[in-house]
Design a protein around this motif. Structure first.
Motif, PDB file in Angstrom:
ATOM      1  N   ASP A  78       0.852  -1.189   0.000  1.00 32.39           N
ATOM      2  CA  ASP A  78       0.000   0.000   0.000  1.00 32.39           C
ATOM      3  C   ASP A  78       0.885   1.236   0.000  1.00 32.39           C
ATOM      4  O   ASP A  78       1.739   1.401   0.875  1.00 32.39           O
ATOM      5  CB  ASP A  78      -0.900   0.015   1.242  1.00 32.39           C
ATOM      6  CG  ASP A  78      -2.021  -1.007   1.138  1.00 32.39           C
ATOM      7  OD1 ASP A  78      -2.334  -1.396   0.003  1.00 32.39           O
ATOM      8  OD2 ASP A  78      -2.558  -1.409   2.185  1.00 32.39           O
ATOM      9  N   LYS A  79       0.670   2.115  -0.949  1.00 30.87           N
ATOM     10  CA  LYS A  79       1.513   3.304  -1.069  1.00 30.87           C
ATOM     11  C   LYS A  79       1.133   4.374  -0.054  1.00 30.87           C
ATOM     12  O   LYS A  79       1.966   5.182   0.349  1.00 30.87           O
ATOM     13  CB  LYS A  79       1.412   3.865  -2.491  1.00 30.87           C
ATOM     14  CG  LYS A  79       2.429   4.945  -2.785  1.00 30.87           C
ATOM     15  CD  LYS A  79       2.389   5.367  -4.245  1.00 30.87           C
ATOM     16  CE  LYS A  79       3.427   6.448  -4.504  1.00 30.87           C
ATOM     17  NZ  LYS A  79       3.408   6.908  -5.915  1.00 30.87           N
ATOM     18  N   TYR A  80      -0.143   4.368   0.367  1.00 27.29           N
ATOM     19  CA  TYR A  80      -0.607   5.420   1.278  1.00 27.29           C
ATOM     20  C   TYR A  80      -1.262   4.795   2.499  1.00 27.29           C
ATOM     21  O   TYR A  80      -1.818   3.696   2.397  1.00 27.29           O
ATOM     22  CB  TYR A  80      -1.591   6.343   0.550  1.00 27.29           C
ATOM     23  CG  TYR A  80      -0.974   7.049  -0.626  1.00 27.29           C
ATOM     24  CD1 TYR A  80      -0.113   8.122  -0.439  1.00 27.29           C
ATOM     25  CD2 TYR A  80      -1.233   6.622  -1.934  1.00 27.29           C
ATOM     26  CE1 TYR A  80       0.465   8.768  -1.514  1.00 27.29           C
ATOM     27  CE2 TYR A  80      -0.657   7.262  -3.014  1.00 27.29           C
ATOM     28  CZ  TYR A  80       0.192   8.332  -2.800  1.00 27.29           C
ATOM     29  OH  TYR A  80       0.780   8.964  -3.862  1.00 27.29           O
ATOM     30  N   PRO A  81      -1.206   5.491   3.623  1.00 22.69           N
ATOM     31  CA  PRO A  81      -0.567   6.792   3.852  1.00 22.69           C
ATOM     32  C   PRO A  81       0.959   6.682   3.813  1.00 22.69           C
ATOM     33  O   PRO A  81       1.520   5.638   4.115  1.00 22.69           O
ATOM     34  CB  PRO A  81      -1.048   7.191   5.251  1.00 22.69           C
ATOM     35  CG  PRO A  81      -1.298   5.880   5.923  1.00 22.69           C
ATOM     36  CD  PRO A  81      -1.818   4.958   4.862  1.00 22.69           C
ATOM     37  N   THR A  84      -3.709  12.714  -3.721  1.00 26.00           N
ATOM     38  CA  THR A  84      -4.173  14.094  -3.927  1.00 26.00           C
ATOM     39  C   THR A  84      -4.344  14.882  -2.640  1.00 26.00           C
ATOM     40  O   THR A  84      -4.772  16.043  -2.689  1.00 26.00           O
ATOM     41  CB  THR A  84      -5.521  14.097  -4.667  1.00 26.00           C
ATOM     42  OG1 THR A  84      -6.496  13.389  -3.884  1.00 26.00           O
ATOM     43  CG2 THR A  84      -5.386  13.440  -6.030  1.00 26.00           C
ATOM     44  N   ARG A  85      -4.025  14.287  -1.481  1.00 26.04           N
ATOM     45  CA  ARG A  85      -4.241  14.962  -0.209  1.00 26.04           C
ATOM     46  C   ARG A  85      -3.002  14.860   0.657  1.00 26.04           C
ATOM     47  O   ARG A  85      -2.476  13.758   0.867  1.00 26.04           O
ATOM     48  CB  ARG A  85      -5.438  14.357   0.552  1.00 26.04           C
ATOM     49  CG  ARG A  85      -6.771  14.525  -0.130  1.00 26.04           C
ATOM     50  CD  ARG A  85      -7.861  13.771   0.622  1.00 26.04           C
ATOM     51  NE  ARG A  85      -9.166  13.961   0.018  1.00 26.04           N
ATOM     52  CZ  ARG A  85      -9.625  13.274  -1.009  1.00 26.04           C
ATOM     53  NH1 ARG A  85      -8.879  12.313  -1.533  1.00 26.04           N
ATOM     54  NH2 ARG A  85     -10.820  13.517  -1.506  1.00 26.04           N
ATOM     55  N   VAL A 119       8.375   6.532   4.849  1.00 29.70           N
ATOM     56  CA  VAL A 119       7.890   5.354   5.569  1.00 29.70           C
ATOM     57  C   VAL A 119       6.400   5.159   5.280  1.00 29.70           C
ATOM     58  O   VAL A 119       5.613   6.105   5.375  1.00 29.70           O
ATOM     59  CB  VAL A 119       8.121   5.494   7.086  1.00 29.70           C
ATOM     60  CG1 VAL A 119       7.562   4.285   7.818  1.00 29.70           C
ATOM     61  CG2 VAL A 119       9.607   5.650   7.387  1.00 29.70           C
ATOM     62  N   ARG A 120       6.051   3.905   4.946  1.00 24.54           N
ATOM     63  CA  ARG A 120       4.657   3.507   4.786  1.00 24.54           C
ATOM     64  C   ARG A 120       4.357   2.399   5.790  1.00 24.54           C
ATOM     65  O   ARG A 120       5.273   1.812   6.357  1.00 24.54           O
ATOM     66  CB  ARG A 120       4.410   3.027   3.353  1.00 24.54           C
ATOM     67  CG  ARG A 120       4.669   4.120   2.320  1.00 24.54           C
ATOM     68  CD  ARG A 120       4.946   3.554   0.951  1.00 24.54           C
ATOM     69  NE  ARG A 120       5.235   4.628  -0.009  1.00 24.54           N
ATOM     70  CZ  ARG A 120       5.842   4.431  -1.164  1.00 24.54           C
ATOM     71  NH1 ARG A 120       6.238   3.217  -1.517  1.00 24.54           N
ATOM     72  NH2 ARG A 120       6.056   5.447  -1.982  1.00 24.54           N
ATOM     73  N   PHE A 121       3.085   2.084   5.959  1.00 23.50           N
ATOM     74  CA  PHE A 121       2.720   1.077   6.954  1.00 23.50           C
ATOM     75  C   PHE A 121       3.380  -0.274   6.659  1.00 23.50           C
ATOM     76  O   PHE A 121       3.761  -1.006   7.573  1.00 23.50           O
ATOM     77  CB  PHE A 121       1.196   0.910   6.996  1.00 23.50           C
ATOM     78  CG  PHE A 121       0.478   2.044   7.693  1.00 23.50           C
ATOM     79  CD1 PHE A 121       1.186   3.124   8.225  1.00 23.50           C
ATOM     80  CD2 PHE A 121      -0.899   2.037   7.821  1.00 23.50           C
ATOM     81  CE1 PHE A 121       0.527   4.163   8.860  1.00 23.50           C
ATOM     82  CE2 PHE A 121      -1.570   3.068   8.467  1.00 23.50           C
ATOM     83  CZ  PHE A 121      -0.845   4.140   8.984  1.00 23.50           C
ATOM     84  N   ASP A 122       3.532  -0.604   5.391  1.00 18.36           N
ATOM     85  CA  ASP A 122       4.164  -1.879   5.040  1.00 18.36           C
ATOM     86  C   ASP A 122       5.649  -1.918   5.404  1.00 18.36           C
ATOM     87  O   ASP A 122       6.262  -2.982   5.383  1.00 18.36           O
ATOM     88  CB  ASP A 122       4.012  -2.147   3.536  1.00 18.36           C
ATOM     89  CG  ASP A 122       2.572  -2.488   3.166  1.00 18.36           C
ATOM     90  OD1 ASP A 122       1.817  -2.875   4.083  1.00 18.36           O
ATOM     91  OD2 ASP A 122       2.207  -2.350   1.993  1.00 18.36           O
TER      92      ASP A 122
END
Length: 874
Positions: A513-516, A544-545, A787-790
């Motif tokens: 997952d790229k986001y958050p 976009t946010r 840093v991402r959650f993954d």
């Protein structure tokens, strides 16, 4: 645990500690004041008090030398050069450093100037004159931090020359800097007479553009220009004189106002820029010793002194019947070259700049000698103007031209590029390579030779005119990689790490997952340094946010280096900014981000909308004063006081309710909660809960805080400050910060899935010290780390190669820590030998180790009353 180990070592080798107990002052293990922790709880308040009362600084050496020169007849300096600090590129606003052996000067001080000067060893402590060409954030954005540093280094006085609004700007800075005792800040507006010191004489030349009432707001123009020229504007010298007289009248009226009443009376004037004409003092010719010997003069004897003085004064002397003329044994006198520093920010200033009578004197046919150098802080659109081109050519063929603007592509922060290149070897996704923003504007074609600015490029005025490129900053990526690969064990640890990650089923099962996405833009505390910038984090909620968590000085420059040509898109995505508190290292990058965001929206053809600003309401005092006296900024924000988002807060104003709903909608959040934390007054942390269920908590600056623990329960990610290492708990209380273990403990109480430690003291420039409770849930933040959650399963596994890369720095810090702890142990033993159980007789004797352990426990048990008093004082 380490203290227990040291206590056992002390019992085994007690004899070697006895001399230190009888004469602790003779110990070779002394550390700088403020870096040790007393083991005597009764002495805590005395220690805090003594630390706050710092001894007065000695007068700086160069100040003493200057006083001595006043008592003798001095000549002009022998060495003078100009050096580019910021090239004017988008990531580093134009700034110029001028050096002589007598004085140092700075022309303009945008964001990041202090950081560049610190990295490249341009001494801030020698600055006593700062010249500003225009009252805009690109020229003054770094001044608040620079002033605080000048105060800390003991500079007694600093004078600011340029627009008359400077006194209002300095008053605005004090809203968050507090009193600046010991540093005299003076303003020399352009209406004052010329300035002269040991190096040169400086004339200020005001240049006015005629703007209509709508455009005179200054910041209204999206591209930062100042509107269009009024065709009815009379461009005669008389009209310029009238404008100057009017401005002088306004200035005198403003000076009569009391500082506290002036914010309601706007004094900003976007139609004014100030050019500086700088002329070096003449320098007598050098005495040629070998020539004098050939002519039989008594070189090497006491008789030569008066002869040299006479010859250098232009008088002939007769020695042993032979006349010796000055030109026989002396080089020609240097009458003193002149250089100009000017800014022409838009086409509206071209007419008045080119017709200015004072500047015409230095052009072909003028009354003064041609200038050696003209520094143009001027955009390409102005350089491409035929009128401006012709004006440049009128300076003649001997004049050099230096151009500082956004078209200059050069590396500024070399150490940041170096460390990021080396970290990239460990994990390319988490530590991406830095990028460069390249403007799409075509470079103007000039009919004369002109030099484009590069960081640390020099132009020497004395002893001879020449460009010097030996110090120009260049990033040699291959050399950075080669240096890292030669570190013993580094490549092996990197390979082991890759193998571990490849074999880890948790890592391999990540959803990618790229986001958050969390990007750390600044992970240091207090002041910007060469490796760690001050606090700022961008949270990309989706494509976009985005939301900024704090916005320290240089945040926009960090965005440019991280995103390169994509920086405008990131700025357009920015919907909200959270400011945790009013310390300068957390908010002085805000104005630049707001101004650059508007430029990005225009560039990409998007509609303008204000940013939602969540923070202490006190930020508006600073922004109001800057808006009134310097540059329009208030239309860029809608303020949401952080207290309105505290759990249970009652919000009665309809506009505040609307802004809060807009905040949640724009960021797709279920909840945006703030809480008061234990730092200074009006300091806040925040917890963001997304509609999809994830939760991210940001501590801001704080000591361990139960309110933050409560607000962040079961967070996916806690970003917590860890300013100091374990063992410095007393200093952490004094400065209202957290240690490494305290930050980790907050995350454990919160039941956070992962903890990123952040906001490190600059004493840990490359890497902080690791504590014993580091585990698979803890990571260390670096500037430009993504840093991402993954990545939660990956980040802890990067620690072995990080330790290998920074092995020397870790070893040095551990040695300092061990010396400090040995000193603490000696102090504890000394205290016990005089006041403790050992002195009370055999029946009450306990072991030294037990006594030390007991006192350590007493210190570790936080004195809640002291904490409350400390918070109240702060």
């Amino acid at each position: 645990m380490l203290l227990h180990r040291l206590a056992r070592r002390a019992l085994q080798h007690r004899s070697c500690f006895q001399p230190a107990l009888t004469a602790p002052s003779a110990s070779p293990l002394q550390l700088p004041t403020g870096s040790s922790m007393s083991l005597n709880p009764a002495g805590d308040r005395r220690t805090l008090s003594s630390r706050r009362e710092k001894p007065p600084k000695d007068t700086l050496r160069h100040i003493k030398s200057r006083e001595k020169r006043k008592r003798v007849d001095t000549h002009g300096p022998s060495t003078v050069y100009l050096q580019v600090v910021g090239s004017g590129s988008r990531e580093a606003a134009a700034s110029l450093y001028v050096f002589s052996e007598y004085n140092r000067y700075l022309f303009n001080c945008g964001e990041g100037t202090q950081r560049l000067m610190q990295e490249h060893k341009l001494k801030v402590s020698r600055l006593d004159n700062i010249f500003v060409t225009r009252m805009s954030w690109s020229n003054v954005g770094g001044l608040s931090g620079m002033i605080l540093t000048l105060k800390d280094t003991g500079v007694p006085k600093c004078v600011f020359s340029g627009p008359p609004q400077f006194d209002k700007y300095l008053a605005a800075i004090r809203t968050f800097s507090g009193p600046l005792q010991g540093l005299d800040l003076a303003v020399r507006p352009f209406t004052d007479p010329e300035y002269t010191d040991d190096t040169m004489t400086v004339h200020q030349v005001p240049i006015f553009a005629k703007l209509d009432s709508k455009e005179s707001r200054g910041a209204d123009s999206p591209d930062g220009s100042l509107g269009k020229t009024n065709p009815e504007w009379p461009r005669s010298p008389k009209s310029g004189k009238q404008k100057l007289e009017n401005c002088e009248g306004r200035l005198q009226e403003n000076l009569k106002e009391k500082p506290e009443r002036s914010p309601k009376i706007p004094t900003r004037d976007p139609s004014l820029v100030v050019a500086f004409v700088c002329k070096l003092h003449p320098k007598k010719g050098n005495f040629l010793v070998m020539k004098a010997k050939e002519l039989g003069l008594p070189v090497g004897t006491s008789a030569i002194g008066p002869i040299v003085a006479a010859l250098k004064s232009g008088k002939s002397v007769t020695f042993e019947g032979k006349e010796v003329r000055p030109e026989d044994v002396c080089t020609p006198d240097d009458p003193g070259p002149t250089f100009l520093v000017l800014e022409c920010p838009s086409a509206e200033f071209i007419g008045s700049m080119c017709e200015n009578e004072q500047l015409k004197r230095y052009q072909t046919g003028g009354s003064e000698s041609p200038v050696a150098l003209v520094v143009h802080m001027t955009p390409e659109s102005v350089l491409a103007n035929n009128v401006y081109k012709a004006w440049m050519e009128r300076f003649g063929p001997t004049t050099e031209h230096l151009i500082l603007n956004e078209n200059n592509e050069t590396v500024h922060n070399l150490r940041s590029h170096k460390i990021q290149t080396q970290l990239n070897l460990i994990h390319p996704e988490i530590f991406p390579r830095l990028k460069t923003f390249r403007t799409k504007e075509q470079q103007a074609s000039l009919n004369l030779p002109a030099v484009r600015g590069e960081c640390l490029l020099k132009y020497q005025l004395r002893p001879k005119f020449e460009w010097q490129r030996d110090a120009v900053v260049t990033a040699d990526t291959e050399e950075f990689i080669k240096e890292a690969t030669e570190i013993p064990g580094f490549l092996e640890k990197v390979e082991e790490c890759k193998n571990v990650l490849a074999a880890d089923p948790v890592v391999q099962s990540g959803k990618e997952d790229k986001y958050p996405e969390v990007v750390f833009l600044g992970t240091g505390s207090a002041i910007p340094m060469k490796i760690r910038n001050v606090s700022s984090i961008i949270l990309n909620i989706d494509a976009t946010r985005s939301l900024l968590l704090d916005c320290g000085e240089g945040t926009f420059g960090q965005l440019c280096r991280h995103y390169g040509d994509d920086v405008d898109m990131i700025l357009c995505n920015l919907s909200a900014i959270f400011l945790s508190h009013m310390h300068a290292d957390h908010h002085t990058g805000l104005i630049n981000v707001l101004l650059e965001r508007e430029k990005a929206l225009v560039s990409l053809g998007k509609a303008f909308s204000p940013v939602l600003l969540v923070g202490p309401l006190q930020i508006m005092t600073w922004l109001n004063q800057y808006h009134n006296h310097c540059q329009e900024i208030l239309r860029h924000i809608n303020i949401i006081p952080a207290r309105h988002l505290v759990e249970g807060a009652e919000v009665t104003k309809f506009d505040a309710q609307d802004f809060i709903q807009s905040l949640l909608k724009k960021l797709e959040l279920e909840k945006f909660q703030t809480c008061v934390v234990r730092h200074c007054r009006n300091a806040f942390g925040c917890a963001l809960q997304h509609n999809s269920g994830w939760k991210i908590v940001y501590s801001g600056d704080t000591m361990p805080c139960p309110a933050l623990v409560q607000a962040g329960q079961n967070a996916n990610l806690l970003i917590h400050e860890a300013t100091l290492e374990d063992g410095l708990e007393e200093e952490a209380v004094e400065k209202t910060h957290s240690t490494t273990s305290q930050a980790i403990d907050v995350g454990m109480q919160m039941n956070a899935k992962f903890i990123m430690l952040n906001h490190f003291s600059q004493r840990y420039a490359k890497i902080p010290l690791f504590s014993a409770d580091f585990n698979e849930k803890v990571g260390i933040a670096f500037d430009h780390m993504r840093v991402r959650f993954d990545d939660f399963a990956v980040v802890p596994k990067l620690i072995p190669p990080l330790k290998a890369l920074f092995a020397d720095e870790i070893e040095e810090m551990e040695e300092r820590r061990e010396k400090r702890e040995l000193r603490q142990l000696k102090e504890a033993q000394s205290s016990l030998s005089t006041n403790g159980p050992v002195a009370q007789g055999p029946k009450c004797t306990v072991s030294t180790a037990e006594a030390v352990t007991k006192k350590k426990r007493e210190v570790d048990d936080t004195d809640q009353d002291l904490d409350r008093k400390k918070i109240k004082l702060t």
